[in-house]
Design a protein around this motif. Structure first.
Motif, mmCIF file in Angstrom:
data_model
loop_
_atom_site.group_PDB
_atom_site.id
_atom_site.type_symbol
_atom_site.label_atom_id
_atom_site.label_comp_id
_atom_site.label_asym_id
_atom_site.label_seq_id
_atom_site.Cartn_x
_atom_site.Cartn_y
_atom_site.Cartn_z
ATOM 1 N N UNK A 32 25.767 -28.178 -0.424
ATOM 2 C CA UNK A 32 25.078 -29.271 0.265
ATOM 3 C C UNK A 32 24.441 -30.256 -0.729
ATOM 4 N N UNK A 33 25.141 -30.498 -1.854
ATOM 5 C CA UNK A 33 24.662 -31.469 -2.844
ATOM 6 C C UNK A 33 25.014 -32.872 -2.371
ATOM 7 N N UNK A 34 24.045 -33.766 -2.392
ATOM 8 C CA UNK A 34 24.285 -35.130 -1.921
ATOM 9 C C UNK A 34 25.261 -35.864 -2.843
ATOM 10 N N UNK A 52 28.437 -34.456 1.491
ATOM 11 C CA UNK A 52 27.856 -33.321 0.777
ATOM 12 C C UNK A 52 28.971 -32.532 0.110
ATOM 13 N N UNK A 53 28.694 -32.001 -1.076
ATOM 14 C CA UNK A 53 29.689 -31.232 -1.810
ATOM 15 C C UNK A 53 29.041 -29.980 -2.378
ATOM 16 N N UNK A 54 29.859 -29.050 -2.881
ATOM 17 C CA UNK A 54 29.388 -27.854 -3.573
ATOM 18 C C UNK A 54 29.735 -27.971 -5.044
ATOM 19 N N UNK A 55 28.841 -27.471 -5.914
ATOM 20 C CA UNK A 55 29.060 -27.631 -7.348
ATOM 21 C C UNK A 55 28.357 -26.512 -8.106
ATOM 22 N N UNK A 71 35.547 -37.279 -12.646
ATOM 23 C CA UNK A 71 36.995 -37.345 -12.556
ATOM 24 C C UNK A 71 37.467 -38.174 -11.366
ATOM 25 N N UNK A 72 36.644 -38.212 -10.335
ATOM 26 C CA UNK A 72 37.020 -38.910 -9.113
ATOM 27 C C UNK A 72 35.759 -39.318 -8.359
ATOM 28 N N UNK A 73 35.945 -39.974 -7.220
ATOM 29 C CA UNK A 73 34.800 -40.475 -6.460
ATOM 30 C C UNK A 73 33.928 -39.345 -5.919
ATOM 31 N N UNK A 74 34.494 -38.144 -5.735
ATOM 32 C CA UNK A 74 33.723 -37.022 -5.214
ATOM 33 C C UNK A 74 32.674 -36.537 -6.203
ATOM 34 N N UNK A 75 32.818 -36.922 -7.491
ATOM 35 C CA UNK A 75 31.863 -36.491 -8.506
ATOM 36 C C UNK A 75 30.875 -37.594 -8.889
ATOM 37 N N UNK A 76 30.933 -38.730 -8.225
ATOM 38 C CA UNK A 76 30.069 -39.844 -8.579
ATOM 39 C C UNK A 76 28.751 -39.781 -7.801
ATOM 40 N N UNK A 77 27.658 -40.022 -8.485
ATOM 41 C CA UNK A 77 26.354 -40.115 -7.827
ATOM 42 C C UNK A 77 25.852 -38.823 -7.238
ATOM 43 N N UNK A 79 23.628 -35.580 -6.546
ATOM 44 C CA UNK A 79 22.177 -35.441 -6.625
ATOM 45 C C UNK A 79 21.763 -34.155 -5.933
ATOM 46 N N UNK A 80 21.179 -33.232 -6.698
ATOM 47 C CA UNK A 80 20.602 -32.028 -6.120
ATOM 48 C C UNK A 80 19.206 -32.379 -5.622
#
Length: 248
Positions: A32-34, A52-55, A71-77, A79-80
């Motif tokens: 649930x990382x923004x 939201x993504x998991x990392x 690497x892609x848009x899913x990794x941009x910005x 924020x935990x």
């Protein structure tokens, strides 16, 4: 609001670094990382359906600190936000509560939360219903603050429950043509450096920007349920009246 410059100077938190966190806790996974906490209208936090993504923490630190690029848009910005950064026992052992309160600190404050992101990420203008102590551990953050007296100029709207966001304070700089009343509000800006703590009373609007890759921990002061259960017009009016009496 007050900035404390040496509240935890001799505490182990002052020794935290990207490398030490990665070595000790890099395998922890955060859900649930923004995603998209950057300076643009489509990804501001006050909007619904923020992705939201998991990392894994080690990957997140590499992205935030600039060790590698997205690497892609899913990794941009990424924020935990409002997450427990470390295992509970480790964080509570290390945490330096404000020294001017008595009693059992865990009964006085919420559990520490982490706010952790790359340079350029922003938390949109909003209000907390509890007094806030923000501990700046790594990097620099810029806080833009507005007194409760200026609430009426900041274009607030409710999205979910009692949480309120300012539609005007989601971008930097503010769009003056779209939100002309904002210029009537008196803002206070402060840059928080490593080792400093900001005390922010409840009811103050705040926008928080990462000037550099940054990690902040915060605790909220617990209080009576009558002002924590809801953020109603009555309580906001009471705070504005208090501000008027203290001539902010």
């Amino acid at each position: 609001p007050v900035v404390f410059t040496n509240m935890y100077e001799s505490h182990p938190l002052r020794k935290w670094s990207w490398d030490s966190l990665k070595q000790q806790f890099g395998n922890l996974k955060y859900d649930d990382v923004r995603q998209g906490n950057l300076h643009n209208d489509t990804s501001s936090l006050g909007k619904r359906n923020v992705n939201r993504v998991s990392v894994k923490l080690s990957d997140f630190i590499d992205l935030v600190s600039g060790t590698r690029k997205a690497k892609n848009s899913a990794e941009e910005g990424l924020y935990i936000a409002k997450k427990q950064l470390l295992p509970k026992a480790a964080l509570q052992t290390a945490f330096p509560y404000p020294p001017f309160y008595s009693g059992v600190m865990e009964n006085c404050f919420t559990e520490p939360s982490s706010w952790f992101g790359m340079a350029g990420t922003i938390t949109q203008g909003h209000i907390d219903a509890r007094d806030n102590f923000a501990y700046h551990v790594i990097g620099k953050k810029r806080w833009t603050l507005y007194s409760p007296q200026d609430f009426k100029y900041l274009y607030f709207s409710k999205l979910k429950g009692t949480l309120e966001w300012s539609k005007a304070l989601g971008q930097v700089p503010v769009d003056g043509a779209k939100f002309p009343l904002v210029k009537k509000a008196q803002k206070i800006q402060v840059t928080l450096n490593e080792g400093e703590v900001l005390y922010l009373p409840r009811g103050w609007t705040h926008v928080v920007e990462n000037i550099t890759p940054a990690l902040m921990l915060n605790i909220w002061r617990k209080g009576p349920p009558e002002f924590l259960a809801s953020w109603s017009e009555k309580y906001r009016t009471d705070i504005v009246t208090l501000c008027d009496k203290t001539a902010l």
